[in-house]
Motif scaffolding. Sequence first.
Motif, PDB file in Angstrom:
ATOM      1  N   LYS A  12      51.518   4.145 101.138  1.00 15.00           N
ATOM      2  CA  LYS A  12      52.154   5.394 100.709  1.00 15.00           C
ATOM      3  C   LYS A  12      53.629   5.118 100.428  1.00 15.00           C
ATOM      4  N   THR A  15      56.954   8.485  95.395  1.00 14.24           N
ATOM      5  CA  THR A  15      57.551   9.805  95.612  1.00 14.24           C
ATOM      6  C   THR A  15      56.841  10.865  94.776  1.00 14.24           C
ATOM      7  N   ILE A  16      57.041  12.112  95.135  1.00 13.62           N
ATOM      8  CA  ILE A  16      56.371  13.219  94.460  1.00 13.62           C
ATOM      9  C   ILE A  16      56.753  13.295  92.976  1.00 13.62           C
ATOM     10  N   ARG A  31      52.308  20.093  95.843  1.00 12.11           N
ATOM     11  CA  ARG A  31      52.564  20.688  97.160  1.00 12.11           C
ATOM     12  C   ARG A  31      51.487  21.718  97.512  1.00 12.11           C
ATOM     13  N   GLU A  34      48.540  20.023  98.825  1.00 16.53           N
ATOM     14  CA  GLU A  34      48.816  19.616 100.204  1.00 16.53           C
ATOM     15  C   GLU A  34      48.637  20.814 101.147  1.00 16.53           C
ATOM     16  N   PRO A  41      50.078  13.481 102.180  1.00 17.95           N
ATOM     17  CA  PRO A  41      51.139  12.490 102.045  1.00 17.95           C
ATOM     18  C   PRO A  41      51.785  12.192 103.399  1.00 17.95           C
ATOM     19  N   GLU A  42      52.380  11.025 103.495  1.00 20.27           N
ATOM     20  CA  GLU A  42      53.190  10.711 104.664  1.00 20.27           C
ATOM     21  C   GLU A  42      54.594  11.209 104.383  1.00 20.27           C
ATOM     22  N   ARG A  43      55.418  11.259 105.405  1.00 18.90           N
ATOM     23  CA  ARG A  43      56.810  11.673 105.248  1.00 18.90           C
ATOM     24  C   ARG A  43      57.716  10.533 105.689  1.00 18.90           C
ATOM     25  N   THR A  48      60.915  12.971 102.920  1.00 19.18           N
ATOM     26  CA  THR A  48      60.403  12.795 101.560  1.00 19.18           C
ATOM     27  C   THR A  48      58.912  12.498 101.607  1.00 19.18           C
ATOM     28  N   ARG A  49      58.158  13.199 100.784  1.00 19.81           N
ATOM     29  CA  ARG A  49      56.722  12.942 100.709  1.00 19.81           C
ATOM     30  C   ARG A  49      56.489  11.588 100.048  1.00 19.81           C
ATOM     31  N   LYS A  50      55.543  10.826 100.605  1.00 11.62           N
ATOM     32  CA  LYS A  50      55.175   9.526 100.055  1.00 11.62           C
ATOM     33  C   LYS A  50      53.672   9.489  99.834  1.00 11.62           C
ATOM     34  N   TYR A  51      53.271   9.073  98.628  1.00 13.07           N
ATOM     35  CA  TYR A  51      51.868   9.049  98.230  1.00 13.07           C
ATOM     36  C   TYR A  51      51.447   7.628  97.905  1.00 13.07           C
TER      37      TYR A  51
END
Length: 108
Positions: A12, A15-16, A31, A34, A41-43, A48-51
């Motif tokens: 992940k 970024t978004i 979002r 989600e 996603p992880e943070r 910050t969202r991580k994909y």
Amino acid sequence: MTDEEKTYKTKKVITIGIVSELTGLSERQIRYYEERKLIFPERSDRGTRKYSFVDVETLMDIANQMEDGVRTFEIRQEMKKKPDEDKLKRSMIKGQLNAQFGIQKGLK
């Protein structure tokens, strides 16, 4: 999953904003998915969202289903079934390979 087990597809790190560019979905849509528990996603430490690339593929699948009129609840129900189906497929393939190569249970 340990770091060694993670592949480039599952890490992940995206970024978004990049996910939005890759998928054509708005950040708001991402979002929303989600919020509906369709994507996880992880943070980062800063929130910050991580994909991952797997997440990107999942989002594309979700978007296609939504275009076809499938509701988020139905998508989530299907996603819950998927791990069981994947486990069954792996078990069947393993059984077929064992049968093909004459491997019996209990033998290593």
